[in-house]
Design a protein around this motif. Structure first.
Motif, PDB file in Angstrom:
ATOM      1  N   ALA A  11     -44.845  36.496  -6.694  1.00 35.34           N
ATOM      2  CA  ALA A  11     -43.865  36.997  -7.426  1.00 35.34           C
ATOM      3  C   ALA A  11     -43.180  36.030  -8.397  1.00 35.34           C
ATOM      4  O   ALA A  11     -43.560  34.748  -8.170  1.00 35.34           O
ATOM      5  N   GLY A  12     -42.669  36.329  -9.426  1.00 33.35           N
ATOM      6  CA  GLY A  12     -42.043  35.589 -10.489  1.00 33.35           C
ATOM      7  C   GLY A  12     -42.480  35.591 -11.840  1.00 33.35           C
ATOM      8  O   GLY A  12     -42.039  35.127 -12.817  1.00 33.35           O
ATOM      9  N   GLY A  13     -43.951  36.109 -11.988  1.00 34.64           N
ATOM     10  CA  GLY A  13     -44.242  36.232 -13.436  1.00 34.64           C
ATOM     11  C   GLY A  13     -43.861  37.360 -14.027  1.00 34.64           C
ATOM     12  O   GLY A  13     -43.259  38.411 -13.395  1.00 34.64           O
ATOM     13  N   SER A  14     -44.002  37.364 -15.280  1.00 35.99           N
ATOM     14  CA  SER A  14     -43.583  38.591 -16.097  1.00 35.99           C
ATOM     15  C   SER A  14     -44.715  39.667 -16.060  1.00 35.99           C
ATOM     16  O   SER A  14     -45.879  39.388 -15.905  1.00 35.99           O
ATOM     17  N   PHE A  15     -44.370  40.800 -16.406  1.00 33.62           N
ATOM     18  CA  PHE A  15     -45.164  42.010 -16.209  1.00 33.62           C
ATOM     19  C   PHE A  15     -45.905  42.127 -17.617  1.00 33.62           C
ATOM     20  O   PHE A  15     -45.351  42.182 -18.650  1.00 33.62           O
ATOM     21  N   ASP A  16     -47.173  42.111 -17.325  1.00 28.62           N
ATOM     22  CA  ASP A  16     -48.154  42.192 -18.484  1.00 28.62           C
ATOM     23  C   ASP A  16     -48.765  43.850 -18.546  1.00 28.62           C
ATOM     24  O   ASP A  16     -49.729  44.035 -17.890  1.00 28.62           O
ATOM     25  N   ILE A  21     -52.713  48.091 -17.876  1.00 28.27           N
ATOM     26  CA  ILE A  21     -53.304  49.426 -18.189  1.00 28.27           C
ATOM     27  C   ILE A  21     -54.878  49.144 -18.277  1.00 28.27           C
ATOM     28  O   ILE A  21     -55.490  50.119 -17.931  1.00 28.27           O
ATOM     29  N   LYS A  22     -55.212  48.045 -18.176  1.00 24.56           N
ATOM     30  CA  LYS A  22     -56.804  47.811 -18.308  1.00 24.56           C
ATOM     31  C   LYS A  22     -57.345  47.490 -16.984  1.00 24.56           C
ATOM     32  O   LYS A  22     -58.544  47.290 -16.775  1.00 24.56           O
ATOM     33  N   GLN A  23     -56.519  47.731 -15.935  1.00 20.21           N
ATOM     34  CA  GLN A  23     -57.123  47.530 -14.907  1.00 20.21           C
ATOM     35  C   GLN A  23     -57.736  48.553 -14.423  1.00 20.21           C
ATOM     36  O   GLN A  23     -57.561  49.704 -14.533  1.00 20.21           O
ATOM     37  N   PRO A  24     -59.091  48.478 -13.537  1.00 21.73           N
ATOM     38  CA  PRO A  24     -59.856  49.731 -13.160  1.00 21.73           C
ATOM     39  C   PRO A  24     -59.095  50.763 -12.126  1.00 21.73           C
ATOM     40  O   PRO A  24     -59.274  51.845 -12.476  1.00 21.73           O
ATOM     41  N   GLN A  25     -58.223  50.043 -11.484  1.00 21.92           N
ATOM     42  CA  GLN A  25     -57.695  50.750 -10.596  1.00 21.92           C
ATOM     43  C   GLN A  25     -56.404  51.721 -11.191  1.00 21.92           C
ATOM     44  O   GLN A  25     -56.266  52.839 -10.791  1.00 21.92           O
ATOM     45  N   ILE A  27     -56.906  52.801 -14.342  1.00 19.23           N
ATOM     46  CA  ILE A  27     -57.558  53.855 -15.049  1.00 19.23           C
ATOM     47  C   ILE A  27     -58.106  54.856 -14.294  1.00 19.23           C
ATOM     48  O   ILE A  27     -57.972  56.238 -14.530  1.00 19.23           O
ATOM     49  N   LEU A  28     -58.377  54.661 -13.054  1.00 21.42           N
ATOM     50  CA  LEU A  28     -58.882  55.452 -12.028  1.00 21.42           C
ATOM     51  C   LEU A  28     -57.681  56.549 -11.626  1.00 21.42           C
ATOM     52  O   LEU A  28     -57.841  57.522 -11.269  1.00 21.42           O
ATOM     53  N   ARG A  29     -56.671  55.894 -11.393  1.00 22.33           N
ATOM     54  CA  ARG A  29     -55.194  56.608 -10.890  1.00 22.33           C
ATOM     55  C   ARG A  29     -55.008  57.476 -12.188  1.00 22.33           C
ATOM     56  O   ARG A  29     -54.436  58.849 -12.080  1.00 22.33           O
ATOM     57  N   VAL A  30     -55.013  57.204 -13.407  1.00 25.67           N
ATOM     58  CA  VAL A  30     -54.604  58.151 -14.320  1.00 25.67           C
ATOM     59  C   VAL A  30     -55.663  59.254 -14.731  1.00 25.67           C
ATOM     60  O   VAL A  30     -55.388  60.604 -14.665  1.00 25.67           O
ATOM     61  N   LEU A  31     -57.138  59.144 -14.414  1.00 20.15           N
ATOM     62  CA  LEU A  31     -58.066  60.102 -14.370  1.00 20.15           C
ATOM     63  C   LEU A  31     -57.606  60.872 -13.056  1.00 20.15           C
ATOM     64  O   LEU A  31     -57.848  62.176 -13.309  1.00 20.15           O
ATOM     65  N   SER A  32     -57.341  60.364 -12.026  1.00 24.52           N
ATOM     66  CA  SER A  32     -57.244  61.331 -10.820  1.00 24.52           C
ATOM     67  C   SER A  32     -55.985  62.278 -11.097  1.00 24.52           C
ATOM     68  O   SER A  32     -56.073  63.351 -10.714  1.00 24.52           O
ATOM     69  N   TRP A  33     -55.128  61.616 -11.796  1.00 24.65           N
ATOM     70  CA  TRP A  33     -53.923  62.321 -12.081  1.00 24.65           C
ATOM     71  C   TRP A  33     -54.283  63.552 -13.129  1.00 24.65           C
ATOM     72  O   TRP A  33     -53.700  64.666 -13.042  1.00 24.65           O
ATOM     73  N   VAL A  34     -55.008  63.241 -14.129  1.00 25.11           N
ATOM     74  CA  VAL A  34     -55.341  64.138 -15.024  1.00 25.11           C
ATOM     75  C   VAL A  34     -56.437  65.399 -14.183  1.00 25.11           C
ATOM     76  O   VAL A  34     -55.958  66.554 -14.504  1.00 25.11           O
ATOM     77  N   PHE A  35     -57.269  64.857 -13.430  1.00 25.17           N
ATOM     78  CA  PHE A  35     -57.905  65.843 -12.622  1.00 25.17           C
ATOM     79  C   PHE A  35     -57.092  66.854 -11.900  1.00 25.17           C
ATOM     80  O   PHE A  35     -57.191  67.974 -11.835  1.00 25.17           O
ATOM     81  N   SER A  36     -56.146  66.229 -11.342  1.00 24.00           N
ATOM     82  CA  SER A  36     -55.411  67.086 -10.498  1.00 24.00           C
ATOM     83  C   SER A  36     -54.616  68.032 -11.176  1.00 24.00           C
ATOM     84  O   SER A  36     -54.167  69.353 -10.845  1.00 24.00           O
ATOM     85  N   ILE A  37     -54.011  67.830 -12.352  1.00 29.92           N
ATOM     86  CA  ILE A  37     -53.469  68.770 -13.263  1.00 29.92           C
ATOM     87  C   ILE A  37     -54.258  69.870 -13.609  1.00 29.92           C
ATOM     88  O   ILE A  37     -53.878  71.040 -13.809  1.00 29.92           O
ATOM     89  N   VAL A  38     -55.410  69.628 -13.948  1.00 23.45           N
ATOM     90  CA  VAL A  38     -56.441  70.575 -14.611  1.00 23.45           C
ATOM     91  C   VAL A  38     -56.638  71.450 -13.251  1.00 23.45           C
ATOM     92  O   VAL A  38     -56.700  72.815 -13.472  1.00 23.45           O
ATOM     93  N   VAL A  39     -56.825  71.088 -12.188  1.00 27.97           N
ATOM     94  CA  VAL A  39     -56.962  72.008 -10.905  1.00 27.97           C
ATOM     95  C   VAL A  39     -55.832  72.747 -10.578  1.00 27.97           C
ATOM     96  O   VAL A  39     -55.942  74.067 -10.685  1.00 27.97           O
ATOM     97  N   PHE A  40     -54.645  72.189 -10.579  1.00 34.93           N
ATOM     98  CA  PHE A  40     -53.375  73.063 -10.176  1.00 34.93           C
ATOM     99  C   PHE A  40     -52.961  73.878 -11.377  1.00 34.93           C
ATOM    100  O   PHE A  40     -52.526  75.120 -10.989  1.00 34.93           O
TER     101      PHE A  40
END
Length: 221
Positions: A11-16, A21-25, A27-40
């Motif tokens: 801890a102690g660093g500034s938020f980049d 946003i470019k982290q693979p994790q 990106i996967l969360r955003v895709l999972s979020w979109v997929f869940s929206i489409v389904v329900f």
């Protein structure tokens, strides 16, 4: 040397934002979020029809209301979980307590693994019910196939999230094994030395240097 715990720097660093946003994790969360929206959302909008010979609405998947209810429930909970874990991922580098990081990573691992399984069950359940659907009049086949397809995509995205969470968990265990110390519980940090007397300091000229045996002597007149 910069030290880290559970895949994030101390801890102690500034938020980049750009790096986050470019982290693979992420990106996967955003895709999972979109997929869940489409389904329900698809199930809610087009998953129930009212056959001309019945007064009650029925699920498009073989008129099995459990199929639509299950798909909607899994999708809604996945949507909420993606939002929650995305916020935790953004706040994660600011957490200095290694135990709190451990709980977050384990929760992510358990939930992602569970939802990978639930999405697999959802995909198999909906695909099976759609294959047995005979009354297709008034049913949007594209909507049904979209729900099945995005359920399959969700299996892949959540499985990858499980893999990333497992790697972070193993990395945290290895770092603890290598002697990582939580900064908030480090008892070996030495206290700063007491400052020495400033240069050029001299003892007061009025210091008392007792002589003799300390007996009283009357003044001489």
């Amino acid at each position: 040397m910069e030290r880290s715990a559970y895949g994030a720097s101390l801890a102690g660093g500034s938020f980049d934002c750009e790096s986050f946003i470019k982290q693979p994790q992420t990106i996967l969360r955003v895709l999972s979020w979109v997929f869940s929206i489409v389904v329900f959302a698809t199930i809610t909008a087009e998953g129930f029809i009212n056959p001309y010979f019945q007064s009650e609405t029925k699920c498009i998947f073989n008129q099995n209301d459990n199929a639509c209810s299950y798909g909607s429930a899994v999708g809604i909970l996945a949507f909420l979980a993606c939002v929650a874990f995305t916020i935790l991922d953004a706040y994660f580098p600011q957490i200095s307590n290694a135990k709190e990081r451990k709980y977050i990573v384990i929760s992510d691992l358990v939930f992602s693994g569970a939802w990978t399984f639930l999405w697999f069950v959802c995909f198999c359940f909906l695909a099976n019910q759609w294959s047995h659907t005979t009354q297709t009049e008034g049913i949007s086949g594209d909507a049904a196939r979209a729900v099945i397809a995005f359920s399959f995509f969700s299996i892949v995205s959540w499985a990858l999230l499980t893999l990333f969470a497992y790697r972070r968990c193993r990395q945290g265990i290895d770092e603890v094994g290598l002697g990582y110390t939580d900064p908030s519980h480090d008892q070996n940090t030495p206290y700063p030395a007491y400052p020495s007397a400033p240069e050029g300091y001299q003892q007061s000229p009025f210091s008392h240097n007792p002589t003799g045996d300390g007996s009283y002597q009357p003044p001489a007149y």
